[in-house]
Write an enzyme that holds these catalytic residues in place. Sequence first.
Site, PDB file in Angstrom:
ATOM      1  N   GLU A 254       0.809  -1.227   0.000  1.00  0.00           N
ATOM      2  CA  GLU A 254       0.000   0.000   0.000  1.00  0.00           C
ATOM      3  C   GLU A 254       0.839   1.273   0.000  1.00  0.00           C
ATOM      4  O   GLU A 254       0.655   2.162   0.836  1.00  0.00           O
ATOM      5  CB  GLU A 254      -0.959  -0.017   1.201  1.00  0.00           C
ATOM      6  CG  GLU A 254      -1.904  -1.229   1.179  1.00  0.00           C
ATOM      7  CD  GLU A 254      -2.815  -1.325   2.397  1.00  0.00           C
ATOM      8  OE1 GLU A 254      -3.466  -2.383   2.542  1.00  0.00           O
ATOM      9  OE2 GLU A 254      -2.863  -0.365   3.189  1.00  0.00           O
TER      10      GLU A 254
ATOM     11  N   GLU B  95      -6.301 -10.630  -0.875  1.00  0.00           N
ATOM     12  CA  GLU B  95      -7.052 -10.370   0.368  1.00  0.00           C
ATOM     13  C   GLU B  95      -8.545 -10.307   0.049  1.00  0.00           C
ATOM     14  O   GLU B  95      -9.259  -9.401   0.453  1.00  0.00           O
ATOM     15  CB  GLU B  95      -6.564  -9.061   1.006  1.00  0.00           C
ATOM     16  CG  GLU B  95      -5.062  -9.041   1.305  1.00  0.00           C
ATOM     17  CD  GLU B  95      -4.585  -7.774   1.986  1.00  0.00           C
ATOM     18  OE1 GLU B  95      -3.365  -7.564   2.016  1.00  0.00           O
ATOM     19  OE2 GLU B  95      -5.437  -7.006   2.501  1.00  0.00           O
TER      20      GLU B  95
HETATM   21  O1  G3I Z   1      -3.544  -7.312  19.207  1.00  0.00           O
HETATM   22  C1  G3I Z   1      -4.268  -6.220  19.719  1.00  0.00           C
HETATM   23  C2  G3I Z   1      -4.952  -6.645  21.020  1.00  0.00           C
HETATM   24  O2  G3I Z   1      -3.907  -6.851  21.984  1.00  0.00           O
HETATM   25  C3  G3I Z   1      -5.876  -5.522  21.499  1.00  0.00           C
HETATM   26  O3  G3I Z   1      -6.559  -5.976  22.672  1.00  0.00           O
HETATM   27  C4  G3I Z   1      -6.931  -5.267  20.369  1.00  0.00           C
HETATM   28  C5  G3I Z   1      -7.889  -4.172  20.768  1.00  0.00           C
HETATM   29  O4  G3I Z   1      -7.569  -2.947  20.278  1.00  0.00           O
HETATM   30  O5  G3I Z   1      -6.226  -4.834  19.159  1.00  0.00           O
HETATM   31  C6  G3I Z   1      -5.396  -5.891  18.687  1.00  0.00           C
HETATM   32  O6  G3I Z   1      -4.743  -5.417  17.580  1.00  0.00           O
HETATM   33  C7  G3I Z   1      -5.599  -5.373  16.417  1.00  0.00           C
HETATM   34  C8  G3I Z   1      -4.988  -6.300  15.347  1.00  0.00           C
HETATM   35  O7  G3I Z   1      -5.764  -6.179  14.116  1.00  0.00           O
HETATM   36  C9  G3I Z   1      -5.007  -7.752  15.772  1.00  0.00           C
HETATM   37  O8  G3I Z   1      -6.310  -8.194  15.938  1.00  0.00           O
HETATM   38  C10 G3I Z   1      -5.575  -3.931  15.901  1.00  0.00           C
HETATM   39  O9  G3I Z   1      -6.268  -3.117  16.865  1.00  0.00           O
HETATM   40  C11 G3I Z   1      -6.330  -3.861  14.558  1.00  0.00           C
HETATM   41  O10 G3I Z   1      -6.183  -2.565  13.982  1.00  0.00           O
HETATM   42  C12 G3I Z   1      -5.695  -4.875  13.578  1.00  0.00           C
HETATM   43  O11 G3I Z   1      -6.502  -4.823  12.431  1.00  0.00           O
HETATM   44  C13 G3I Z   1      -5.845  -5.411  11.289  1.00  0.00           C
HETATM   45  C14 G3I Z   1      -5.624  -4.312  10.248  1.00  0.00           C
HETATM   46  O12 G3I Z   1      -5.076  -4.912   9.053  1.00  0.00           O
HETATM   47  C15 G3I Z   1      -4.676  -3.270  10.780  1.00  0.00           C
HETATM   48  O13 G3I Z   1      -4.252  -2.451   9.814  1.00  0.00           O
HETATM   49  C16 G3I Z   1      -6.820  -6.451  10.715  1.00  0.00           C
HETATM   50  O14 G3I Z   1      -6.917  -7.557  11.636  1.00  0.00           O
HETATM   51  C17 G3I Z   1      -6.295  -6.980   9.373  1.00  0.00           C
HETATM   52  O15 G3I Z   1      -7.294  -7.790   8.765  1.00  0.00           O
HETATM   53  C18 G3I Z   1      -5.999  -5.792   8.448  1.00  0.00           C
HETATM   54  O16 G3I Z   1      -5.440  -6.317   7.256  1.00  0.00           O
HETATM   55  C19 G3I Z   1      -5.076  -5.355   6.246  1.00  0.00           C
HETATM   56  C20 G3I Z   1      -3.867  -5.910   5.503  1.00  0.00           C
HETATM   57  O17 G3I Z   1      -2.816  -6.142   6.384  1.00  0.00           O
HETATM   58  C21 G3I Z   1      -3.452  -4.977   4.391  1.00  0.00           C
HETATM   59  N1  G3I Z   1      -4.570  -4.635   3.512  1.00  0.00           N
HETATM   60  C22 G3I Z   1      -5.809  -4.195   4.139  1.00  0.00           C
HETATM   61  C23 G3I Z   1      -6.221  -5.200   5.226  1.00  0.00           C
HETATM   62  C24 G3I Z   1      -7.514  -4.746   5.867  1.00  0.00           C
HETATM   63  O18 G3I Z   1      -7.322  -3.554   6.522  1.00  0.00           O
END
Ligand code: G3I
Length: 378
Positions: free
Chosen positions: A161, A266
């Site tokens: 990205e 994805e």
């Molecule tokens: O691990 C922490 C946990 O300790 C905490 O309690 C919880 C509550 O805030 O957050 C957890 O972290 C989260 C992480 O996912 C793991 O679940 C983050 O807040 C959350 O922002 C993160 O979201 C991920 C996102 O990327 C972040 O940018 C999504 O799971 C994931 O599906 C998403 O994937 C991205 C690709 O990498 C790139 N392309 C777009 C795609 C969708 O956004």
Amino acid sequence: MSKKSFIRFTFSAWLFIMTCTGGEKAAAQNTQTPPLKEIFKNDFLIGTAMNAQQIEEKDAAADRLIKQQFNAVTPENVMKAEIIQPGWNKYDFDLADKLVAYAQQNNIKVNAHTLIWHSQLPAFMHGMRDADSVRQYFINHITNVASRYDGKVYSWDVVNEALNEDGTLRKSIFLEKLGDNYIVEAFRLAQKAAPHTKLYYNDYNIEQPEKRAGAIAVIKKIQAAGVRIDGVGIQGHWKAGTVPMQNIEESIKEFSALGIEVMFTELDLGVLPNPWNNNTAEVSSTAKGSAAMNPYANGLPDSVEQMQSKAYADLFSLFMKYKNNVTRGTFWGVNDGQSWLNGWPIPGSTNYPLLFDRNFKPKAAFYSVIATVTPRGN
Ligand code: G3I
């Protein structure tokens, strides 16, 4: 052999093998679910994103489906910089190592995700001002992480990205401190650290003409520098009913013309209203919730499921039309319950973007996807 009898033959052959190999219990449980990886084995890899709980095998139902259906996995979060390098000299390879071991045990390919991305950066990078420190982080992170998994993972999303919707380079600490050649440098470092690993550029909306032109320019710049890039990942976060089919077909043709693999990395076809009049996957931008924006909290209407099923069938028919260029299709989650689209752009949503429902049962879209494979020799 007719299409119906071909699928019936593949399934009964699979059932016979399962029965002989003592997989009665699993077979009994999955009698209706031919493996996607078998159905598409002559065409392209079929993958899923895996979250930490699944990597630690704490989700038995997901585990069964992953082993049965998929021959490729992408870590949804555990190989991202904020998790794998929490400190300047501190690396946490625990979950990444577990993923690689899981994949090796189950004959599954790992697409590692992702070395250089403006999001989910380690806390110590936030606010880093000194260009030399950014460069040292950049070199250390790519070299130390990519070399550790060289030959153990199949591929890396080296850069993720890096483009704006108009095809220009996205503002990031890397562009700001390292300049617009940072993407070429990222691939040069990855090629040196991981000679036995495929190297990809990954992004969303790069099927759209302007952003596609930007991605093509990036890829040509890497190639012109004599640096290896093996493929491009079109993320495919689309909405069922508005999938840009024509742009996707043109992007497969244009990216293939660069002599590289094309992957859909994805995939999810959400069914909820889009709060914006554009298609983005920018996690940092969220929207206000309302009942109108979450209309299927009590279940997916059959009419919507059929519409999504058609959308997936059209998409995979296109992938099959270009199966000599498309090398992988990865879903961004095992089932609807795991999807990031239940928390984005509106937290607390109930979305249904994938092929398996919250009980790990195949949806109509699953069967329309496998029906896109025509029997060999016809
Ligand atoms: O691990 C922490 C946990 O300790 C905490 O309690 C919880 C509550 O805030 O957050 C957890 O972290 C989260 C992480 O996912 C793991 O679940 C983050 O807040 C959350 O922002 C993160 O979201 C991920 C996102 O990327 C972040 O940018 C999504 O799971 C994931 O599906 C998403 O994937 C991205 C690709 O990498 C790139 N392309 C777009 C795609 C969708 O956004």
